[in-house]
Write a protein that holds these residues in place. Structure first.
Motif, mmCIF file in Angstrom:
data_model
loop_
_atom_site.group_PDB
_atom_site.id
_atom_site.type_symbol
_atom_site.label_atom_id
_atom_site.label_comp_id
_atom_site.label_asym_id
_atom_site.label_seq_id
_atom_site.Cartn_x
_atom_site.Cartn_y
_atom_site.Cartn_z
ATOM 1 N N GLY A 124 0.798 -1.223 0.000
ATOM 2 C CA GLY A 124 0.000 0.000 0.000
ATOM 3 C C GLY A 124 0.826 1.266 0.000
ATOM 4 O O GLY A 124 0.742 2.079 -0.928
ATOM 5 N N PRO A 125 1.658 1.504 1.008
ATOM 6 C CA PRO A 125 2.505 2.702 0.999
ATOM 7 C C PRO A 125 3.518 2.625 -0.147
ATOM 8 O O PRO A 125 4.210 1.614 -0.291
ATOM 9 C CB PRO A 125 3.216 2.656 2.358
ATOM 10 N N PRO A 146 1.710 8.085 -2.297
ATOM 11 C CA PRO A 146 0.437 8.501 -2.903
ATOM 12 C C PRO A 146 -0.755 7.638 -2.527
ATOM 13 O O PRO A 146 -1.856 8.148 -2.307
ATOM 14 C CB PRO A 146 0.719 8.420 -4.407
ATOM 15 N N HIS A 147 -0.587 6.309 -2.451
ATOM 16 C CA HIS A 147 -1.732 5.421 -2.239
ATOM 17 C C HIS A 147 -2.122 5.269 -0.776
ATOM 18 O O HIS A 147 -3.092 4.574 -0.470
ATOM 19 C CB HIS A 147 -1.441 4.036 -2.831
ATOM 20 N N SER A 148 -1.384 5.926 0.133
ATOM 21 C CA SER A 148 -1.740 5.779 1.546
ATOM 22 C C SER A 148 -3.101 6.390 1.844
ATOM 23 O O SER A 148 -3.739 6.028 2.836
ATOM 24 C CB SER A 148 -0.671 6.412 2.437
ATOM 25 N N THR A 153 -0.721 3.718 5.664
ATOM 26 C CA THR A 153 0.691 4.037 5.832
ATOM 27 C C THR A 153 1.468 2.784 6.226
ATOM 28 O O THR A 153 0.892 1.710 6.419
ATOM 29 C CB THR A 153 0.854 5.106 6.918
ATOM 30 N N THR A 154 2.777 2.934 6.399
ATOM 31 C CA THR A 154 3.595 1.787 6.792
ATOM 32 C C THR A 154 3.158 1.227 8.143
ATOM 33 O O THR A 154 3.132 0.002 8.346
ATOM 34 C CB THR A 154 5.084 2.175 6.840
ATOM 35 N N ALA A 155 2.783 2.106 9.073
ATOM 36 C CA ALA A 155 2.303 1.612 10.368
ATOM 37 C C ALA A 155 1.043 0.773 10.197
ATOM 38 O O ALA A 155 0.869 -0.257 10.874
ATOM 39 C CB ALA A 155 2.036 2.783 11.311
ATOM 40 N N ASP A 156 0.167 1.188 9.291
ATOM 41 C CA ASP A 156 -1.095 0.478 9.092
ATOM 42 C C ASP A 156 -0.896 -0.945 8.575
ATOM 43 O O ASP A 156 -1.744 -1.821 8.808
ATOM 44 C CB ASP A 156 -1.984 1.247 8.115
#
Length: 948
Positions: A124-125, A146-148, A153-156
């Motif tokens: 995703g990120p 862009p796609h976050s 995000t990376t945490a997600d």
């Protein structure tokens, strides 16, 4: 520190403490600089544990580094730098059913995405540096991309982290705990103590990345210890591995680009588009586009932008292309501004390249002024973006600054590059005042200084303006739980270093600024300013590009364009590399540069390492003995002229093993390279003796063929064929008066004064033809490009040289643009085309492919750049492995895969030599495009000739 270095190298012999390597790691993609004590590229967890333990024993700081693309100074340090990208880059497991990937920290995001795509999955990120940033770096600085806006995000997406603590413990952190009961107890106690601050000050909007991600420890978020460490920038633990959740790729995606009258209108519209389901809502403003338009060379995609002064990129998904297009058009109607919807992959790639390269492009304004990333990633709640932008521009006006803006408008995050003066004390004071005021401004709009990419050196000091003392206390307690000794990346987030300390372009940075032989027009004749072009975004490390063949072969940061720029910068600074032009460290860093010129066109700020290398070699060896290869290869035009008197004698010697080896040793050449043989006669002799078949009054006018050294003395077949092809097109072919040479061999070996004298004499032979408006046609691409561009650097005051770019053409350009009758028949075959790297850095190979298409030839273009021979490079000792590895990136595999009978086209003599020495069996001899065109002429149409 010396005791540390000795201990480290005794336990880990591959650790690097040499000045060349350390200089290459002094900076990342930020404005900060720190000379590390040592660099280590671990091969496995055991080596990481050993290295960190030794550093901790000596009280030496440890900084982790992935692709080195951090814009906030997160990945530079004065202690031990661990670079995971070179070796610890395996995808351990990809589970298509569970949609997860388990990876080592050095895995490049682009490689992971490519692997996941085979299963209909993606990450995703996706920050713009996805082609070279690493997963470890993404975890460290909480990357988004862009796609976050739709995919998190990376945490997600972080499910589990394998960690190494400074005390040597290895843990596995996930949802519910760290794997260590004592740490978990202390984390829960911290959470409960600061519960109110965590709930009220953190997690207010998606791009609130500043500080530690402590709200992940809340009970309602599952006490997710792994996610609490995302964005900790290596200050708490060393990431040894990660398990990430992947995203299903939609069935169809299209790109909608919307044009707005100004950036504020774009910002006002962005939240609506995000809520409407767009997968991306990316913004860019007019100054960025103007900066890109000001760059030399090709800039595809700009013509596709709809009218406006700001743009939003909205990727829209659907069950199929038709559904996605329909939804994109609906969004365009809602926006009420000009828009373009495209499903064409080429157009989409070109448009995204504008946005993706923004971080590099924006480092130079349209007028050439430098712009810097000091206020790079601020973010506010999306509904406040427009008002924040207006106030930010007002603040810039107050401080006399200008800048370019891109960003994730759908999430309220901006990327800003501003033209501060960072080279004077007054400018630095102004910079500090601006950042302090901007920190207050973003908080006033409900935001924070970091919307992604972490706090680093650039923004950690601003945390005191962003959060309450209570929350700052929670950050300090969190750091202390994980790293009580403060060994890991100190000065970041907790106890921050001042944001105006250790500025790389700071006052007094360049102590070595001597007169140059070459005219660096775009950089005010300053090598320091030219080297400072390198923004550090690392596009030279992109494995899908053509830049830095030596880096792609070795994966050594020193051999990247960025690494070489950093080493040159240290030389010019005169502190750590005090020997100036005599620096052995700089010579070593530049040694494996093939001077392919790919960086000149592919780098977003047009770093031209080939030019810098030539200038350095000139000064380095001035009044000193050079390597023997410099004399042999640099003076090749003279030696070839002498040898052409008795070519059979030379060929007899080079065809026999013992004399050939002896000649290689005497000449200082790579002994594994076969020496070239000479043709029975030169091109000029052939041209003078042949019977001309054309009338004295040609149909298409007179053109001048440039008889370069390679085409005249070493392989005249291409020039002979070019002559006949041009005559078949109705031209009268003339040659310059007297011997000519562009000086390239002297130039590439740094013998610039000789190169300038040779070039000046040769240009004089063209003056009459240039005044007559005649086209000069080059046969050898490197020489053609030298006349078009390099000549202006060596002879900037020559009126004749100034006319060369408009009058010098390649054969393919002349044939493709010919307006008269087309004399060629269709060949209806196939061909492999190896474009010359210098030509690619200039006008590209499009004319060649256009001509081949008209001939009915299906062409397989080798797109990996330089063939690896690169003129003198492949024949110099110590270059054999890199030269062959560069060819193995694309050229040799393409040749092996070619069907029998496939033509092999390479207009460059070096490329043909490399192909001839490839060892690939059952391929045809490489030839010049002119030779293929000659075969396409009906029998007799090329005219009778003698001696061909």
């Amino acid at each position: 520190m010396n005791d540390f270095a000795r201990h480290l190298c005794s336990r880990l012999p591959t650790a690097r403490i040499d000045l060349t390597t350390r200089a290459a790691y002094t900076s990342d993609a930020s404005i900060y600089r720190a000379m590390p004590a040592a660099v280590f590229e671990p091969r496995d967890t055991t080596e990481v544990v050993t290295a960190v333990r030794i550093a901790a024993e000596h009280g030496v700081a440890v900084t982790c580094r992935g692709g080195g693309t951090s814009v906030a100074g997160n990945a530079v340090g004065t202690g031990l730098v661990l670079d995971f990208s070179r070796h610890m880059n395996r995808i351990i497991e990809l589970d298509p059913d569970g949609a997860t990937a388990t990876v080592e920290p050095g895995v490049v995001l682009g490689a992971l995405r490519q692997h996941a795509a085979t299963h209909g999955l993606t990450v995703g990120p996706d920050p713009s540096t996805y082609s070279r940033c690493t997963v470890g770096g993404m975890v460290g600085n909480h990357a988004c991309g862009p796609h976050s806006v739709a995919w998190g995000t990376t945490a997600d997406i972080t499910d589990r982290l394998e960690l190494l603590l400074a005390d040597g413990r290895v843990l596995s952190a996930t949802r519910g705990g760290s794997g260590d009961a004592n740490i978990d107890l202390r984390l829960r106690q911290l959470r409960d103590r600061y519960l109110a601050a965590l709930r009220t000050e953190l997690g207010r909007f998606t791009r609130q990345v500043s500080g530690y991600n402590l709200d992940a420890l809340l009970p309602e978020k599952g006490f997710h210890v792994a996610r609490s460490l995302v964005g900790s920038e290596g200050t708490c633990a060393v990431v040894l591995g990660a398990r990430l959740r992947l995203t299903r790729v939609p069935p169809a995606r299209v790109l909608l680009v919307l044009g707005f009258p100004d950036v504020y209108a774009a910002a006002e519209c962005a939240p609506m588009l995000a809520k409407a389901g767009a997968l991306t809502v990316e913004g860019l403003d007019a100054p960025l586009v103007e900066a890109l338009r000001s760059r030399p060379g090709r800039a595809p995609g700009l013509e596709l932008l709809p009218s406006g002064r700001a743009w939003l990129y909205c990727e829209v998904q659907g069950a199929n292309d038709a559904a996605a297009v329909s939804d994109a058009r609906r969004l365009a109607r809602q926006a009420g501004v000009p828009g373009r919807v495209t499903t064409d992959p080429g157009q989409i790639a070109a448009l995204w390249a504008i946005r993706r390269n923004g971080a590099g492009t924006a480092t130079r304004m349209a007028d050439g002024r430098a712009a810097w990333p000091g206020w790079e990633d601020s973010a506010v709640p999306p509904k406040r973006l427009a008002s924040y932008l207006r106030d930010l521009h007002f603040l810039m006006d107050e401080h006399g600054c200008n800048g370019t803006i891109t960003g994730h408008f759908g999430e309220g995050c901006l990327h800003v590059r501003i033209d501060w003066d960072l080279e004077s004390k007054h400018g630095m004071a102004s910079y500090r005042n601006f950042i302090a005021a901007a920190g207050e401004l973003v908080v006033a709009h409900g935001g924070c200084a970091s919307g992604e990419h972490g706090d680093g050196r650039a923004r950690s000091e601003l945390l005191a303006r962003t959060y309450s003392p209570e929350l700052l206390g929670a950050f300090a307690a969190f750091k202390n739980i994980w790293d009580p000794a403060g060994v890991l990346n100190p000065g970041i987030i907790v106890n921050p270093v001042p944001f105006d300390a250790d500025i790389r372009p700071g006052p007094g940075r360049d102590r070595l600024e001597l007169p140059l032989v070459q005219r660096l027009h775009a950089d005010s004749d300053s090598l320091a300013r030219a080297v400072q072009r390198c923004s550090g975004v690392g596009s030279c490390r992109d494995a899908s590009g053509t830049m830095c063949p030596s880096y792609q072969a070795t994966k050594d940061e020193v051999h990247s364009t960025r690494g070489r720029a950093r080493v040159l910068s240290e030389m010019l600074r005169g502190e750590t590399l005090p020997d100036g032009w005599r620096s052995k460290q700089v010579r070593d860093a530049l040694d494996l540069c093939l001077a392919c010129q790919a960086c000149k066109s592919e780098c977003s700020v047009n770093v031209d390492m080939a030019t810098y290398k030539a200038e350095f070699l000139h000064h380095h060896y001035r009044f000193r003995l050079r390597p023997r290869a410099h004399y042999t290869l640099g003076w090749l035009p003279v030696l070839a002229r002498i040898a052409s008197v008795a070519p059979r004698m030379l060929n007899w010697l080079t065809s026999r093993p013992t004399p050939s080896r002896w000649l290689s040793v005497v000449a200082g050449l790579e002994p594994r390279r076969p020496l070239i043989s000479l043709p029975p006669q030169t091109f000029r002799r052939w041209f003078a003796r042949r019977t001309r078949s054309r009338a004295s009054a040609p149909e298409s006018g007179t053109v001048v063929l440039w008889p370069d050294t390679f085409s005249n003395f070493l392989d005249p077949a291409g020039a002979q064929a070019a002559t006949q092809v041009l005559e078949a097109l109705g031209y009268r072919v003339a040659l310059p008066d007297g011997p000519v040479c562009c000086g390239l061999t002297w130039y590439s070996t740094g013998q610039l004064k000789v190169a300038r004298e040779v070039l000046a004499r040769s240009v004089r032979s063209l003056e009459g033809h240039l005044r007559a408006g005649r086209t000069i046609i080059g046969v050898e691409p490197s020489c053609t490009q030298a006349l078009r561009e390099t000549a202006a650097q060596l002879l900037p005051d020559s009126a004749a040289v100034r006319s060369l770019p408009n009058q010098v053409r390649t054969l393919a350009e002349v044939v493709a643009g010919h307006q008269g009758p087309w004399p060629f028949g269709r060949l209806n075959g196939s061909a492999v085309l190896q474009p010359h790297c210098h030509q690619e850095a200039g006008h590209g190979h499009r004319p060649e492919t256009d001509v081949l298409a008209r001939l009915g030839v299906a062409v397989d273009v080798v797109r990996t750049g330089c063939c690896g021979m690169a003129g003198n490079f492949g024949y110099e000792p110590g270059h054999w492995e890199v030269s062959r590895a560069a060819a193995e990136r694309g050229l040799f595999p393409t040749l092996r895969a070619a069907s029998p009978g496939t033509a092999v086209l390479a207009n460059g003599f070096s490329c043909r030599t490399q192909i001839g020495q490839s060892g690939v069996r059952d391929i045809r001899r490489a030839e010049h495009l002119a030779q293929l065109l000659l075969r396409a002429l009906p029998s007799g149409s090329s005219g009778a000739h003698n001696g061909s």
